[in-house]
Structure formats: structure tokens, C-alpha cells
Scaffold this motif. Structure first.
Motif, PDB file in Angstrom:
ATOM      1  N   UNK A 181       6.737  69.552 108.958  1.00 49.39           N
ATOM      2  CA  UNK A 181       6.734  68.456 109.612  1.00 49.39           C
ATOM      3  C   UNK A 181       7.089  67.318 109.022  1.00 49.39           C
ATOM      4  N   UNK A 182       6.556  67.130 107.448  1.00 50.12           N
ATOM      5  CA  UNK A 182       6.842  66.207 106.640  1.00 50.12           C
ATOM      6  C   UNK A 182       8.481  66.069 106.300  1.00 50.12           C
ATOM      7  N   UNK A 183       8.750  67.240 106.135  1.00 56.35           N
ATOM      8  CA  UNK A 183      10.519  67.321 105.609  1.00 56.35           C
ATOM      9  C   UNK A 183      11.152  66.686 106.969  1.00 56.35           C
ATOM     10  N   UNK A 184      10.990  67.383 108.298  1.00 56.25           N
ATOM     11  CA  UNK A 184      11.704  66.772 109.295  1.00 56.25           C
ATOM     12  C   UNK A 184      11.410  65.478 109.455  1.00 56.25           C
ATOM     13  N   UNK A 185      10.222  64.540 109.229  1.00 49.15           N
ATOM     14  CA  UNK A 185      10.071  63.115 109.266  1.00 49.15           C
ATOM     15  C   UNK A 185      11.014  62.437 108.295  1.00 49.15           C
ATOM     16  N   UNK A 186      11.023  63.120 106.960  1.00 51.52           N
ATOM     17  CA  UNK A 186      11.667  62.594 105.820  1.00 51.52           C
ATOM     18  C   UNK A 186      13.278  62.561 106.355  1.00 51.52           C
ATOM     19  N   UNK A 187      13.653  63.493 106.899  1.00 45.68           N
ATOM     20  CA  UNK A 187      15.014  63.545 107.575  1.00 45.68           C
ATOM     21  C   UNK A 187      15.420  62.097 108.705  1.00 45.68           C
ATOM     22  N   UNK A 188      14.364  62.272 109.441  1.00 41.21           N
ATOM     23  CA  UNK A 188      14.535  61.166 110.391  1.00 41.21           C
ATOM     24  C   UNK A 188      14.421  59.783 109.907  1.00 41.21           C
ATOM     25  N   UNK A 189      13.788  59.626 108.944  1.00 42.98           N
ATOM     26  CA  UNK A 189      13.484  58.135 108.093  1.00 42.98           C
ATOM     27  C   UNK A 189      14.922  57.939 107.496  1.00 42.98           C
ATOM     28  N   UNK A 190      15.680  59.064 107.094  1.00 39.66           N
ATOM     29  CA  UNK A 190      16.893  58.816 106.236  1.00 39.66           C
ATOM     30  C   UNK A 190      17.875  58.798 107.201  1.00 39.66           C
ATOM     31  N   UNK A 191      17.811  59.315 108.678  1.00 36.75           N
ATOM     32  CA  UNK A 191      19.009  59.325 109.565  1.00 36.75           C
ATOM     33  C   UNK A 191      19.019  58.233 110.624  1.00 36.75           C
TER      34      UNK A 191
ATOM     35  N   UNK B   9      17.733  55.833 113.846  1.00 40.66           N
ATOM     36  CA  UNK B   9      17.117  55.906 115.548  1.00 40.66           C
ATOM     37  C   UNK B   9      17.730  57.121 116.173  1.00 40.66           C
ATOM     38  N   UNK B  10      17.067  57.487 117.028  1.00 40.14           N
ATOM     39  CA  UNK B  10      17.776  58.480 118.070  1.00 40.14           C
ATOM     40  C   UNK B  10      17.157  59.853 117.821  1.00 40.14           C
ATOM     41  N   UNK B  11      16.362  60.133 116.602  1.00 43.51           N
ATOM     42  CA  UNK B  11      16.105  61.434 116.221  1.00 43.51           C
ATOM     43  C   UNK B  11      14.502  61.575 115.797  1.00 43.51           C
ATOM     44  N   UNK B  12      13.905  62.593 116.253  1.00 42.55           N
ATOM     45  CA  UNK B  12      12.516  62.988 115.962  1.00 42.55           C
ATOM     46  C   UNK B  12      12.204  64.294 115.683  1.00 42.55           C
ATOM     47  N   UNK B  13      11.051  64.735 116.276  1.00 38.82           N
ATOM     48  CA  UNK B  13      10.872  66.166 116.033  1.00 38.82           C
ATOM     49  C   UNK B  13      10.582  66.864 117.087  1.00 38.82           C
ATOM     50  N   UNK B  14      10.624  67.968 117.150  1.00 28.25           N
ATOM     51  CA  UNK B  14      10.191  68.774 118.268  1.00 28.25           C
ATOM     52  C   UNK B  14       9.009  69.945 117.784  1.00 28.25           C
ATOM     53  N   UNK B  15       7.796  69.530 118.027  1.00 30.54           N
ATOM     54  CA  UNK B  15       6.753  70.465 117.223  1.00 30.54           C
ATOM     55  C   UNK B  15       6.375  71.560 118.139  1.00 30.54           C
ATOM     56  N   UNK B  16       6.487  72.813 117.417  1.00 36.47           N
ATOM     57  CA  UNK B  16       5.898  74.048 118.048  1.00 36.47           C
ATOM     58  C   UNK B  16       4.658  74.382 117.184  1.00 36.47           C
ATOM     59  N   UNK B  17       3.263  74.465 117.988  1.00 35.99           N
ATOM     60  CA  UNK B  17       2.229  74.759 117.255  1.00 35.99           C
ATOM     61  C   UNK B  17       2.489  76.014 116.629  1.00 35.99           C
ATOM     62  N   UNK B  18       3.189  77.156 116.881  1.00 36.04           N
ATOM     63  CA  UNK B  18       3.370  78.223 116.396  1.00 36.04           C
ATOM     64  C   UNK B  18       3.942  77.988 114.851  1.00 36.04           C
ATOM     65  N   UNK B  19       4.898  76.969 114.668  1.00 32.35           N
ATOM     66  CA  UNK B  19       5.287  76.732 113.228  1.00 32.35           C
ATOM     67  C   UNK B  19       4.609  75.898 112.607  1.00 32.35           C
ATOM     68  N   UNK B  20       3.599  75.208 112.988  1.00 32.96           N
ATOM     69  CA  UNK B  20       2.948  74.222 112.225  1.00 32.96           C
ATOM     70  C   UNK B  20       1.633  74.264 112.099  1.00 32.96           C
ATOM     71  N   UNK B  21       0.996  75.210 112.775  1.00 35.61           N
ATOM     72  CA  UNK B  21      -0.599  75.269 112.966  1.00 35.61           C
ATOM     73  C   UNK B  21      -1.206  75.433 111.202  1.00 35.61           C
ATOM     74  N   UNK B  22      -0.310  76.059 110.577  1.00 39.36           N
ATOM     75  CA  UNK B  22      -1.076  76.394 109.125  1.00 39.36           C
ATOM     76  C   UNK B  22      -1.083  75.189 108.069  1.00 39.36           C
TER      77      UNK B  22
END
Lengths: 274, 274
Positions: free
Chosen positions: A159-169, A171-184
Motif C-alpha cells: 500500500x505504501x508503494x502504491x501511495x508513493x506512486x499516487x503522490x508522484x502522479x 490527482x485522480x489516482x488512488x488505491x484499490x485495496x484487497x484484504x487478500x493482498x495486504x493483510x500481512x
């Protein structure tokens, strides 16, 4: 937290991909009182985008996302074909009124060991898609995929990596979070707080089976596995997320073998553990 | 970077666990000119700790680690039995002169969905083991395991998380980094730099197969997969790491089926891609 009802759920069509086509999924959601749908592009194209848009609208369903854009590394570099396909995905997302276009960004190019380079391709590709998506009024949701898919599906893995990309890019971009991918992820609570409501574009649920028999197709129904799903819902809702809760389950040996109506009934029965 | 030779390699006994017992591993390393060994505890106990220590010494081998302490969550809480077993592991590591005791900390307790709680058990357990290890002159190396093992093997899943634990617990503890577990991590270069020489206690290599057929036992020989192993060796050596490069490969359908002498020869043949 909200008290969820079936109207707050969205059916990702992959959950019943072996049983139903898109029209059947739309009809099934309506029959079961499920409030939304999230089609995969192959199913959407098979149905016809305009026809699908009308069926969804007529059924009164929300559209929590379109799965999926991305795969920027598929041709080893950011080719025009890849850029164009992502534009088509944006157009499709706009046509069906999707809350976001979910991005599975792609893994390592064929034969490559250069994950840093792959991430550069992805960043450039996301920027190009985002430019087009802004003009189309479509939001772009980066889905960080579990690190076990870094080689073959997506080199955005936290999620951090995705948000770093959002910061860089911008407005208009965010994250789609699936518990399967991020729970750990030991950092995930802080990152969800960092995301904030405007960047929490989608929230997907299923469960992590322990043990897991297959890296792709052994995902569980909510409650079958070890993920504390309500803890994650609390985190996103604390930021103001009030969208559909999308159910996306890949399950070759269980849920894909059952009648789809039974799967939808079980999704609804699982509401107390979401 | 150093120019590696066979003398810089260490054989983790799991790499030939289906072929050789510890005495055979020691003899094999000596015959092939491999400089070190890293026994698993079951093999060490089977051989007898004192006998193993003498065999290793007589063969002139270094000991890059003892695998493994940890499993703090195995009984659902930090029991005396778990604490005592980790003390025995420290004693064994001291007896064979291991560079560190490698810690696989344990996953979720049976029936639990509380990964935050599991991490608290692990932190407390590591603290207790560390107290004892300091008195025994043994270094404790936390091995962050790939996130796909968070449920069943280790809830410490990133280098950052392991180093945060080291910061919290103080002297005598560091990380055992295996490229298999960390190669995907977008934050890993910064974290290796943060670790510094004193906390880089072990460096393990194998490769990530793409596709991977089994989550535990489909690891590749260096060069067979997609990990840029030299990039990681450069990172740890830039911090001053000059220890043995430990080869640990779980490979049910390939390397575990081959004659062990062939496996060791291939390890040495892979030196140019490490």
C-alpha cells in the motif's frame, strides 16, 4: 462501522467466473439484493459494453470497479499497444460508470530480472493512463498485489508503494485495496490512514486460507481463513470509505465448482464476518 | 564486490535434506571445497551436537548459522516450553560456533486471526531469547520471511519490520536476509543500508522460479529464476558484509531428487550469477 447489508456488497465477476457470464451476474445480483457489480473486461467485452451498461443500469446496480487495466510490462516496454489498451479500459470504465478502473500493473517483463526497471515502466504507464482517465472522468485505482505475484502479475506490492506512486502522479489516482493482498503488511494501518478517503477507491474482500494450496486460485470465502476482515473494514471506514464492499474470490476447487446462486447466498451469509 | 569462490559458500543442510545427513554434508563440503555449513537443528540433534561440532571443526568449515530458533507462537502464547527450546537452540549455536542463530519467528497461533497479537508474542519471545543469547555469546538473526508465509511460518515479513524489532531489542540481534524472501520489497535497498554491517548476520541465496509451483518447495538454484542476486550481494557488501554466502534451496521436484554431489557442484558452478 456501518452495519452492512447485501446492498453494500458488490460481486466481482471473477467470483463466479466459471458459472455465469456478465448478464447472468447482473441478474443474479438483482435477484439476491446485492447492490453492485465489478466486471472483468473479458466478460464485459463478451457481453458488449453498451448492452452491459444498460443491463447494469436497468438492474439498479452500482459498479465498484472495472477489472482491470495495467499490465504495462506485458510487452517488455511501454508500447503503444499497451497504452491504447489502457485507454480502451478507461473508456469501458466510463461507459459502465465504474467507481474506478482497477490497475493490476504487471510483473517482470519476459526474461527480465530487473524489478526496479519494471517499476519504472509501470510508473510511466500509469501516468499516461491517468492523463487520459482525467479527461474521461474516470478514477484510476492501483491495486497493490501480494508480493508473491511480484514476478508474474504486479510489481506494485504494498500500500505504501502504491501511495508513493499516487503522490508522484497527482490527482485522480488512488488505491484499490484487497484484504487478500495486504493483510500481512505490518505497515498497512498507517498507510490506510495516510491514503485518506479520496484515495481509497475500492475495498475488496475474500480470505487467506491456511494452508493455501495454490498461489492464485485457493482464496477463501470471508470467514474461512485467517484475515481479520472487520479490522480492515474499520480502518477504511475510519477514513470515510463508504463505497461498496467488493467480493472477489478465485477458488478453483471450491467456490468455482458450486452453483453460483449458492455462492451469492454465502457472500450474503458472510456479512457478519466482514 | 568480492570475487566469490567455493570457500565463500556455505551449505544450508536443507538444500540436500533428502539426500544427506549432517556428517555427509560436512564431508561433502570438505570434498567440494565449500567453506561453510549451516545445519538445521533436527540434523544437528540426530548427529549429536558435540560430535557435529568436532566434525565441523575437523573439516575446517565455518558455520554461517544454525537453523532455526523461533516459532514463538507455536503454542498460542509464549510458553516456558517455547522459551526453553530457544535456549537449547542458543546452546547448540554456541556449541558449533555458529555466526548466528537464525530465527523463524512463527506465524499465527492455531485458530487465530490476530497477526498484531502474534507479533507481540514474537517480540516478547525474541527479547527473552536475546537475553540468554547475549550471556552465551550467540548472535540472534531474525529472518524476515516472504509475506506468503505470514500465516503459517513467520509474521515478521519485511526487512524494515525486522530492523524495527532490532532497534527495540538492542545489541546482539540483527537480520538474516534471504534473497528469496526480500527480493520483491520496494523498500529493501534502503533497509539494507539501514541495517549496516553489524546487523547483517547472514546472507542466504537461492532463486524465485517464475512461475512458482509450490509455495514452500519450488525454490530454484541461483540463476534459474528472476532474482537479481548480484544486486543484493552488492547491497550487503556495500555495508561491509564479508561473511559466508549461504545456499538454502527447498526443491521437492528438482534439487532434492538429484545426487547431492551434483547439487554441490551446481552451487559452485552458479558462483558467477551470485
Amino acid at each position: 462501522m456501518r452495519t452492512l447489508t447485501a446492498q453494500d456488497l458488490s460481486l466481482n465477476t471473477a467470483t463466479v467466473s466459471k458459472q455465469w457470464d456478465l448478464a447472468e451476474c447482473i441478474d443474479g445480483c438483482a435477484r439476491h439484493g446485492i447492490g453492485g457489480i465489478s466486471p472483468w473486461r473479458d466478460r464485459l467485452q463478451e457481453c458488449g459494453v453498451d448492452r452491459a451498461a444498460k443491463l447494469i443500469r436497468d438492474a439498479g446496480l452500482g459498479v465498484s470497479g472495472l477489472c482491470r487495466g495495467g499490465w504495462y510490462t506485458a510487452e517488455g516496454a511501454l508500447t503503444q499497444a499497451v497504452i491504447d489498451d489502457n485507454k480502451r479500459a478507461v473508456d469501458e470504465a466510463a461507459a459502465i460508470g465504474a467507481d474506478c478502473l482497477v490497475m493490476v500493473v504487471g510483473g517482470l517483463p519476459e526474461g527480465s530480472k530487473d524489478i526496479v526497471g519494471a517499476r519504472e515502466i509501470v510508473t510511466e504507464g500509469l501516468g499516461k493512463t491517468l492523463d487520459y482517465a482525467r479527461s474521461a472522468g474516470v478514477k484510476v485505482g492501483i491495486e497493490p498485489l501480494h508480493p508473491m505475484y511480484a514476478a508474474d502479475r504486479a510489481c506494485v506490492n504494498t500500500t505504501k508503494q502504491a501511495l508513493d506512486l499516487c503522490d508522484q502522479l497527482g490527482d485522480g489516482i488512488g488505491v484499490a485495496l484487497d484484504v487478500y493482498h495486504i493483510w500481512w503488511d505490518p505497515d498497512v494501518a498507517d498507510q490506510i490512514a495516510r491514503a485518506g478517503k479520496d484515495r481509497l477507491l475500492a475495498f475488496h474482500v475474500c480470505d487467506w486460507m491456511n494452508p493455501t494450496q495454490d498461489m492464485l486460485t485457493d482464496r477463501g470465502m470471508m470467514g474461512e481463513g485467517v484475515i481479520d476482515i472487520p479490522a480492515f473494514r474499520q480502518m477504511v471506514e475510519a477514513q470515510g470509505f463508504d463505497g461498496l464492499v467488493e467480493v472477489e474470490i478465485f477458488s478453483a476447487n471450491n467456490w468455482w465448482t458450486k452453483p453460483a446462486d449458492e455462492v451469492l447466498a454465502r457472500m450474503i451469509a458472510a456479512l457478519p464476518v466482514i
